[in-house]
Design an enzyme around this catalytic site. Sequence first.
Site, PDB file in Angstrom:
ATOM      1  N   GLY A 138       1.030   0.194  11.605  1.00 49.00           N
ATOM      2  CA  GLY A 138       0.316   1.079  12.520  1.00 49.00           C
ATOM      3  C   GLY A 138      -0.868   0.377  13.147  1.00 49.00           C
ATOM      4  N   TYR A 139      -1.598  -0.358  12.339  1.00 49.25           N
ATOM      5  CA  TYR A 139      -2.721  -1.168  12.838  1.00 49.25           C
ATOM      6  C   TYR A 139      -2.218  -2.191  13.846  1.00 49.25           C
ATOM      7  CZ  TYR A 139      -6.326  -4.818  12.735  1.00 49.25           C
ATOM      8  OH  TYR A 139      -7.267  -5.765  13.084  1.00 49.25           O
ATOM      9  N   GLY A 140      -1.155  -2.912  13.478  1.00 47.66           N
ATOM     10  CA  GLY A 140      -0.634  -3.935  14.373  1.00 47.66           C
ATOM     11  C   GLY A 140      -0.181  -3.381  15.704  1.00 47.66           C
ATOM     12  N   SER A 142      -1.238  -0.635  17.187  1.00 49.05           N
ATOM     13  CA  SER A 142      -2.395  -0.185  17.976  1.00 49.05           C
ATOM     14  C   SER A 142      -3.122  -1.358  18.599  1.00 49.05           C
ATOM     15  CB  SER A 142      -3.341   0.649  17.106  1.00 49.05           C
ATOM     16  OG  SER A 142      -3.951  -0.127  16.102  1.00 49.05           O
ATOM     17  N   LYS A 143      -3.158  -2.487  17.901  1.00 53.95           N
ATOM     18  CA  LYS A 143      -3.819  -3.672  18.450  1.00 53.95           C
ATOM     19  C   LYS A 143      -2.959  -4.326  19.536  1.00 53.95           C
ATOM     20  CE  LYS A 143      -7.778  -3.788  16.318  1.00 53.95           C
ATOM     21  NZ  LYS A 143      -9.048  -3.651  17.067  1.00 53.95           N
TER      22      LYS A 143
END
Length: 230
Positions: A138-140, A142-143
């Site tokens: 999810g972090y990846g 969004s980035k």
Amino acid sequence: MKRALIVGGNGALGKAMVNSFKQKQWGVLSIDLTSNKQADANLILKAEDKLPDLQQIYSQTESFSKTFDSIVCVAGGFTVSNIKDEDCIEKYLEMDRVNFQSALLTGHLSTKYLDQMGLLVFTGAAAAFEGPVNFAYGYGMSKCATHHLAMHIAERQEIPKTSTVVTILPQTIDTPGNREAMADADKSEWQPTEKIAALVRSWAEGDNRPMNGSFAKLHYKNECMTSEFV
């Protein structure tokens, strides 16, 4: 007096960014969920709002300044997640909110307030830029969306043609949260917030400013912060 708008101005990196600009006598407006007493003015967003109240944001921003020499997004967060997790959608939506939507708001405000010769800075992530982040999908994601947004805005169709868009790609930032989460890790090359902030502020002042559209992977070694353009 030059003016900076810092989105995420009361987080760990945001506080360092506000302080760095203030040390050089810039006027600083911080946008965040909480107030930064070091900033000249604060625009407080409501965490419970699903969508930002843009008219209120415009009004409060313009009460401080109608143009900014630098607009910087350092709002964000991190969480471990995997596509197989039952809460994978929930975690993705949270990362989208704190990472990409913060960048999206920053980009939108730049179309209204970034001045000629201004600097717009997004905060991406080196790990997401270089490949899959399977332990934090999810972090990846969004980035990666933030990186795409930066490339789009760098076309300078909606911001001044003389402005510059740069995306920093930090590795592990030395923050209280990371120290707590990774207490036993080797911190010798963790990136100090004040060093990142000083580098961005120097670019804002025209010192070795990167080319428009640059992605700057950050390195810290022997107490020196350097950037590798990728």
